[in-house]
Enzyme design. Structure first.
Site, PDB file in Angstrom:
ATOM      1  N   ASP A   9       0.872  -1.183   0.000  1.00 19.01           N
ATOM      2  CA  ASP A   9       0.000   0.000   0.000  1.00 19.01           C
ATOM      3  C   ASP A   9       0.902   1.223   0.000  1.00 19.01           C
ATOM      4  O   ASP A   9       1.942   1.224   0.665  1.00 19.01           O
ATOM      5  CB  ASP A   9      -0.909  -0.007   1.233  1.00 19.01           C
ATOM      6  CG  ASP A   9      -2.112   0.913   1.078  1.00 19.01           C
ATOM      7  OD1 ASP A   9      -1.908   2.118   0.772  1.00 19.01           O
ATOM      8  OD2 ASP A   9      -3.246   0.429   1.247  1.00 19.01           O
ATOM      9  N   ASP A  10       0.502   2.252  -0.750  1.00 22.78           N
ATOM     10  CA  ASP A  10       1.341   3.454  -0.790  1.00 22.78           C
ATOM     11  C   ASP A  10       1.221   4.291   0.475  1.00 22.78           C
ATOM     12  O   ASP A  10       2.026   5.196   0.715  1.00 22.78           O
ATOM     13  CB  ASP A  10       0.994   4.306  -2.020  1.00 22.78           C
ATOM     14  CG  ASP A  10      -0.445   4.792  -2.003  1.00 22.78           C
ATOM     15  OD1 ASP A  10      -0.681   5.991  -2.230  1.00 22.78           O
ATOM     16  OD2 ASP A  10      -1.350   3.964  -1.755  1.00 22.78           O
ATOM     17  N   ASP A  53      -2.841  -3.332  -2.603  1.00 24.39           N
ATOM     18  CA  ASP A  53      -3.737  -2.194  -2.792  1.00 24.39           C
ATOM     19  C   ASP A  53      -3.853  -1.877  -4.285  1.00 24.39           C
ATOM     20  O   ASP A  53      -2.918  -2.113  -5.061  1.00 24.39           O
ATOM     21  CB  ASP A  53      -3.194  -0.978  -2.037  1.00 24.39           C
ATOM     22  CG  ASP A  53      -4.154   0.200  -2.093  1.00 24.39           C
ATOM     23  OD1 ASP A  53      -5.377  -0.040  -2.068  1.00 24.39           O
ATOM     24  OD2 ASP A  53      -3.677   1.342  -2.191  1.00 24.39           O
ATOM     25  N   MET A  55      -5.243   1.360  -5.640  1.00 18.19           N
ATOM     26  CA  MET A  55      -5.003   2.773  -5.943  1.00 18.19           C
ATOM     27  C   MET A  55      -3.638   3.208  -5.426  1.00 18.19           C
ATOM     28  O   MET A  55      -3.487   3.610  -4.280  1.00 18.19           O
ATOM     29  CB  MET A  55      -6.108   3.630  -5.327  1.00 18.19           C
ATOM     30  CG  MET A  55      -7.506   3.222  -5.761  1.00 18.19           C
ATOM     31  SD  MET A  55      -7.732   3.342  -7.554  1.00 18.19           S
ATOM     32  CE  MET A  55      -7.680   5.118  -7.762  1.00 18.19           C
ATOM     33  N   ASP A 329      21.671 -62.411 -21.169  1.00 19.47           N
ATOM     34  CA  ASP A 329      22.731 -61.640 -21.810  1.00 19.47           C
ATOM     35  C   ASP A 329      22.730 -61.944 -23.309  1.00 19.47           C
ATOM     36  O   ASP A 329      22.798 -63.113 -23.709  1.00 19.47           O
ATOM     37  CB  ASP A 329      24.085 -61.992 -21.193  1.00 19.47           C
ATOM     38  CG  ASP A 329      25.197 -61.087 -21.697  1.00 19.47           C
ATOM     39  OD1 ASP A 329      25.632 -61.286 -22.847  1.00 19.47           O
ATOM     40  OD2 ASP A 329      25.619 -60.191 -20.951  1.00 19.47           O
ATOM     41  N   ILE A 330      22.616 -60.893 -24.124  1.00 15.58           N
ATOM     42  CA  ILE A 330      22.617 -61.083 -25.575  1.00 15.58           C
ATOM     43  C   ILE A 330      24.008 -61.523 -26.014  1.00 15.58           C
ATOM     44  O   ILE A 330      25.012 -60.876 -25.703  1.00 15.58           O
ATOM     45  CB  ILE A 330      22.214 -59.780 -26.296  1.00 15.58           C
ATOM     46  CG1 ILE A 330      20.817 -59.334 -25.850  1.00 15.58           C
ATOM     47  CG2 ILE A 330      22.249 -59.971 -27.807  1.00 15.58           C
ATOM     48  CD1 ILE A 330      20.387 -58.003 -26.407  1.00 15.58           C
ATOM     49  N   ASN A 337      27.087 -54.082 -32.502  1.00 20.88           N
ATOM     50  CA  ASN A 337      27.439 -52.655 -32.534  1.00 20.88           C
ATOM     51  C   ASN A 337      28.562 -52.373 -33.524  1.00 20.88           C
ATOM     52  O   ASN A 337      28.528 -51.386 -34.261  1.00 20.88           O
ATOM     53  CB  ASN A 337      27.849 -52.180 -31.136  1.00 20.88           C
ATOM     54  CG  ASN A 337      26.658 -51.919 -30.229  1.00 20.88           C
ATOM     55  OD1 ASN A 337      25.578 -51.559 -30.703  1.00 20.88           O
ATOM     56  ND2 ASN A 337      26.838 -52.104 -28.936  1.00 20.88           N
ATOM     57  N   ASP A 346      20.850 -50.317 -30.533  1.00 18.11           N
ATOM     58  CA  ASP A 346      19.771 -49.813 -29.671  1.00 18.11           C
ATOM     59  C   ASP A 346      18.424 -50.414 -30.067  1.00 18.11           C
ATOM     60  O   ASP A 346      17.597 -50.739 -29.199  1.00 18.11           O
ATOM     61  CB  ASP A 346      19.704 -48.287 -29.744  1.00 18.11           C
ATOM     62  CG  ASP A 346      20.856 -47.617 -29.000  1.00 18.11           C
ATOM     63  OD1 ASP A 346      21.565 -48.321 -28.248  1.00 18.11           O
ATOM     64  OD2 ASP A 346      21.041 -46.395 -29.171  1.00 18.11           O
ATOM     65  N   GLU A 372      23.918 -54.969 -22.241  1.00 19.33           N
ATOM     66  CA  GLU A 372      23.042 -55.925 -22.917  1.00 19.33           C
ATOM     67  C   GLU A 372      22.547 -57.003 -21.962  1.00 19.33           C
ATOM     68  O   GLU A 372      22.058 -58.049 -22.384  1.00 19.33           O
ATOM     69  CB  GLU A 372      23.773 -56.573 -24.102  1.00 19.33           C
ATOM     70  CG  GLU A 372      24.964 -57.435 -23.744  1.00 19.33           C
ATOM     71  CD  GLU A 372      26.274 -56.671 -23.652  1.00 19.33           C
ATOM     72  OE1 GLU A 372      27.330 -57.300 -23.780  1.00 19.33           O
ATOM     73  OE2 GLU A 372      26.241 -55.429 -23.458  1.00 19.33           O
TER      74      GLU A 372
END
Length: 458
Positions: A9-10, A53, A55, A329-330, A337, A346, A372
């Protein structure tokens, strides 16, 4: 409940008066004497609520509110306009500027304290969600939040046993803007509220078939509607009922006779906040999922396994039912890769994970163990049944080639699998020892020529 309140507020006497009242209720109070000072303090001090406020010379309260709501650092802070202006147009202007409420001087203490507490509770919940969102944003796993984004049709649930007033409210909301569903019977309304997935609930606090405060309290207690905004329609001057409503979780209110513009402004404010909170909650869910899942395969990651497998092992120990673990396990994945590139590697990992997911039960836990390697934990499963599942999966992997480049190219892959169970574990068995036995069986499968399933020795 305490909170940090910024009073703007002023006129210094006005600031001091509100400060004294709020401090008497054990609130922490900051003071500002211009719109710009309020903005600067809000950014620096992060108050829980701002009493602003209207105003003021230079930047008035409307402009200050718009700037506060436009700043991502302060947009979530509730703003209450406190002013001598008492025209309906002024109230609507304040709400449209982003204010959460509009109180006319002289402010009734009871209403002021109730509003501050109500908005502070909401702010504290939002702060927790914002902190979680900030963590996810820093990690780069959640995007920007836009509370103004179009989310499609908005559903408003109106609970009012006064048919004439309900008709006026529906007309005020507008047929084109919202889908309004009206229910006159409060008992039926409770059931419909839980199942309706409404964006906002509008309740007449003068209904006669049930205590309206009990109705609001019950709606707020349901898990399905705990965060759904409730907007109350209250008789002008019924401060006591309004204060109770705010205390039990009603988010906002509009007084009768209802002004169409004010109703629209308050509904818009509540819906905008709901979208903001929904997006914060959604981003937290995304962050949580990202924290426990492997981004490439969508399976759980090793972090999740560390805590969840221990719980599965404890359950197996106390119930006496076996828990089986298989590690997959792959074979020769490095060659994949090296010959085809990491992008193809991926794709193989992702499809391999999908095949694992398709071969196991809903109660089983599948995760990417590293590189993997994959791990599947199977509760209530003995070694013989786990071996059947593993062998079936091994045959499916070896017999069905992996396709890429839109099916133009294909690649043959095999997998080695080691299995262990709590059936043949030592007396001091543990989740980690169970994994180690499965890993040793996998090592034996690799050394034995790969593309095979090996059970751990007793």
């Amino acid at each position: 409940m305490t909170a940090r309140v910024l009073v703007v507020d002023d006129l210094e006497p006005n600031v001091k008066l509100l400060e004294a009242k709020l401090r008497a209720e054990y609130f922490d109070v900051l003071g500002a004497y211009s719109g710009q000072e309020a903005i600067d303090l809000a950014v620096k001090e992060k108050p829980d609520i701002i009493l602003l406020d209207v105003m003021m010379p230079g930047m008035d309260g409307f402009e200050a509110c718009r700037k506060l709501k436009a700043n991502p650092e302060t947009m979530h802070i509730p703003v209450v306009m406190v002013t001598a202006l008492d025209q309906q147009a002024d109230r609507v202007a304040g709400l449209e500027a982003g204010a959460d409420d509009f109180l006319t001087k002289p402010v009734e203490d009871l209403a002021l304290f109730a509003r501050v507490r109500s908005l502070t509770r909401l702010k504290m919940m939002t702060d927790e969600l914002r902190a979680r969102y900030a963590t996810g944003k820093d990690l780069g796993i959640v995007g920007k939040i836009d509370p103004d984004a179009d989310t499609g049709e908005t559903r408003v649930f109106l609970i009012d046993d006064n048919e004439d007033q309900a008709t006026r409210l529906i007309a005020a909301l507008g047929d084109d803007t919202y889908q309004v569903i009206h229910e006159a019977d409060p008992e039926i309304a409770l059931t419909r509220a839980r199942a309706g997935e409404f964006d906002l609930i509008l309740v007449n606090l003068s209904i006669e078939a049930m205590d309206p405060l009990r109705l609001c309290s019950t709606i707020r207690s349901f898990e399905e509607t705990r965060l759904t905004p409730i907007l109350a329609v209250v008789r002008h001057g019924d401060t006591r009922k309004l204060v109770r409503a705010l205390d039990i979780g009603v988010n906002d209110y509009v007084t009768r006779p209802v002004d169409r513009n004010e109703l629209t402004a308050r509904v818009t404010t509540q819906l905008r906040r709901k979208r903001y909170v929904d997006q914060l909650r959604s981003s937290f869910q995304v962050s949580l999922e990202m924290a426990v899942t492997d981004q490439l395969t969508g399976l759980y990651n090793r972090r999740y396994l560390a805590s969840h497998l221990s719980a599965m092992f404890d359950r197996a120990y106390w119930t006496g039912r076996p828990l089986a673990v298989m590690i997959l396990d792959i074979d020769h994945f490095k060659d994949v890769n090296d010959k085809h590139g990491h992008d193809i590697g991926d794709l193989v990992l992702k499809e391999f994970a999908d095949r694992i997911s398709g071969a196991i039960r809903g109660i089983d836990l599948a995760c990417r163990y590293g590189g993997e390697e994959f791990l599947v934990a199977m509760p209530d499963t003995d070694l013989s049944f786990a071996s059947v599942v593993a062998e079936r999966l091994r045959q499916e992997i070896a017999g069905s080639k992996f396709r890429f480049n839109n099916g133009r190219d294909e690649l043959g892959v095999t997998v080695s699998i080691g299995i262990a169970s709590t059936e043949n574990g030592p007396e001091d068995d543990s989740a980690q020892k169970l994994i180690k036995r499965a890993d040793e069986a996998l090592y034996e499968a690799k050394n034995g020529g790969r593309n095979r399933v090996i059970q751990s020795a007793a």
